[in-house]
Design a protein around this motif. Structure first.
Motif, PDB file in Angstrom:
ATOM      1  N   SER A 124       1.412 -39.770  15.326  1.00  0.00           N
ATOM      2  CA  SER A 124       2.522 -40.834  15.233  1.00  0.00           C
ATOM      3  C   SER A 124       2.740 -41.586  16.483  1.00  0.00           C
ATOM      4  CB  SER A 124       3.868 -40.123  14.686  1.00  0.00           C
ATOM      5  OG  SER A 124       4.882 -41.160  14.800  1.00  0.00           O
ATOM      6  N   GLY A 125       3.055 -42.882  16.065  1.00  0.00           N
ATOM      7  CA  GLY A 125       3.359 -43.650  17.466  1.00  0.00           C
ATOM      8  C   GLY A 125       4.780 -43.606  17.836  1.00  0.00           C
ATOM      9  N   GLY A 126       5.274 -42.542  17.720  1.00  0.00           N
ATOM     10  CA  GLY A 126       6.660 -42.316  18.376  1.00  0.00           C
ATOM     11  C   GLY A 126       7.766 -42.058  17.247  1.00  0.00           C
ATOM     12  N   MET A 127       8.892 -41.989  17.642  1.00  0.00           N
ATOM     13  CA  MET A 127       9.941 -42.078  16.434  1.00  0.00           C
ATOM     14  C   MET A 127      10.877 -43.166  16.276  1.00  0.00           C
ATOM     15  SD  MET A 127       9.727 -39.056  15.492  1.00  0.00           S
ATOM     16  CE  MET A 127       9.026 -37.285  15.939  1.00  0.00           C
ATOM     17  N   GLY A 128      10.697 -44.305  17.268  1.00  0.00           N
ATOM     18  CA  GLY A 128      11.103 -45.466  16.810  1.00  0.00           C
ATOM     19  C   GLY A 128      12.787 -45.483  17.074  1.00  0.00           C
ATOM     20  N   VAL A 206      15.245 -31.470   1.663  1.00  0.00           N
ATOM     21  CA  VAL A 206      15.211 -32.648   2.395  1.00  0.00           C
ATOM     22  C   VAL A 206      16.053 -33.814   1.609  1.00  0.00           C
ATOM     23  CG1 VAL A 206      13.599 -34.389   3.090  1.00  0.00           C
ATOM     24  CG2 VAL A 206      12.746 -32.304   3.074  1.00  0.00           C
ATOM     25  N   ALA A 207      16.941 -34.151   2.238  1.00  0.00           N
ATOM     26  CA  ALA A 207      18.065 -35.211   1.861  1.00  0.00           C
ATOM     27  C   ALA A 207      18.799 -36.095   2.942  1.00  0.00           C
ATOM     28  CB  ALA A 207      19.131 -34.271   1.101  1.00  0.00           C
ATOM     29  N   THR A 208      18.866 -37.297   2.270  1.00  0.00           N
ATOM     30  CA  THR A 208      19.582 -38.447   3.233  1.00  0.00           C
ATOM     31  C   THR A 208      20.929 -38.893   2.557  1.00  0.00           C
ATOM     32  OG1 THR A 208      17.537 -39.011   4.270  1.00  0.00           O
ATOM     33  CG2 THR A 208      19.055 -40.431   4.564  1.00  0.00           C
ATOM     34  N   GLY A 216      14.140 -43.883   7.763  1.00  0.00           N
ATOM     35  CA  GLY A 216      13.294 -43.041   8.214  1.00  0.00           C
ATOM     36  C   GLY A 216      13.831 -41.578   8.715  1.00  0.00           C
ATOM     37  N   LEU A 217      15.207 -41.408   8.374  1.00  0.00           N
ATOM     38  CA  LEU A 217      15.565 -40.374   8.878  1.00  0.00           C
ATOM     39  C   LEU A 217      15.024 -38.890   8.308  1.00  0.00           C
ATOM     40  CD1 LEU A 217      19.447 -41.166   8.816  1.00  0.00           C
ATOM     41  CD2 LEU A 217      18.030 -40.796  11.047  1.00  0.00           C
TER      42      LEU A 217
END
Length: 265
Positions: A124-128, A206-208, A216-217
């Motif tokens: 991954s290119g990081g967590m942004g 998994v929930a938001t 993207g959390l």
């Protein structure tokens, strides 16, 4: 021949289940963590008449039943055990195995899910933008805060107290964990594991919060959870039926390995 299994059968159960450790993570985890002598769990096995080899097993965990077998097995015999139980709510397992019970048991409802496995995370290119959120690991004292979020999510809303007691049991027995992030003192996203054992673990819950979706959390939490489980030498598994969720998991490195059926009694 089918009989109830005891501690003396542990090695045979682990040998059978260990041939497909991802599909059998619940059997492996429940035997490792709870054994054969609890009031909420019992196991039965079918043995080959010719060589005495264990060839099929049925696990009961509370009101849930899970069968596994190699080749042909006594479907009718296992079905009778399920139907004779005082507490029976559902049967779940690999679809090709569970499907064999349809002629023996009248199920009220069926849910079929994709079963995916992760052995290595994709780079991954990081967590942004999410990197400023501190990820916390839940303790028993956080169960109510986490479940208060899940109470607002349609797929969890009916679970109520059973969800809370199940989470407490999981945390107290170290058979699972929950990672979450907060904003203004409230949990806004969570990802959990369950059925953790020496070989594998399952991602669940998994929930938001609806107000924080699209940021993207969930991916942020699942990636961290998977990274920790893989670092501990475990294969990671999960169910999904939502194509959007499936595409997110596949970007992390999950690959479909079969289908899983949940049959409600």
């Amino acid at each position: 021949m089918i009989r109830k299994l005891t501690e003396a059968d542990r090695e045979s159960v682990m040998q059978l289940a260990g041939r497909e450790p991802s599909l059998n993570l619940f059997i492996i985890g429940d035997v490792e963590n709870f054994g054969f002598e609890t009031d909420f769990q019992e196991l039965w096995g079918e043995f080959d008449a010719a060589d005495g080899r264990l060839k099929a097993v049925l696990l009961r965990y509370d009101g849930s039943f899970l069968p596994y077998a190699e080749g042909d097995f006594d479907v009718q015999g296992f079905a009778e055990l399920v139907l004779s139980g005082k507490k029976k709510e559902m049967m779940s397992g690999s679809s090709p195995i569970v499907d064999r019970f349809v002629r023996e048991i009248s199920f009220a409802k069926e849910k079929r899910l994709h079963f995916a496995e992760l052995t290595a995370l994709q780079e991954s290119g990081g967590m942004g933008a999410n990197s400023h959120f501190e990820i916390r690991q839940s303790g028993v004292e956080d169960v109510e805060a986490v479940c208060s979020l899940l109470d607002q999510i349609q797929e969890f809303v009916s679970s109520g107290e059973s969800m809370r007691s199940g989470m407490r049991r999981k945390l107290e027995s170290s058979t699972g964990r929950s990672y979450f992030v907060e904003k203004e003192g409230k949990v806004i996203a969570v990802a959990s594991s369950t059925a953790e054992n020496s070989l594998s673990a399952m991602i669940v819950g998994v929930a938001t919060h609806p107000e924080y979706r699209g940021q993207g959390l969930a991916s942020y939490l699942v990636r961290r959870l998977c990274a920790d489980l893989l670092a501990e030498g475990r294969t990671v598994c999960l169910f999904y039926d939502n194509p959007v969720a499936g595409s997110i998991y596949k970007r992390l490195g999950f690959k479909d390995i079969g289908q899983w059926s949940m049959m409600y009694l």
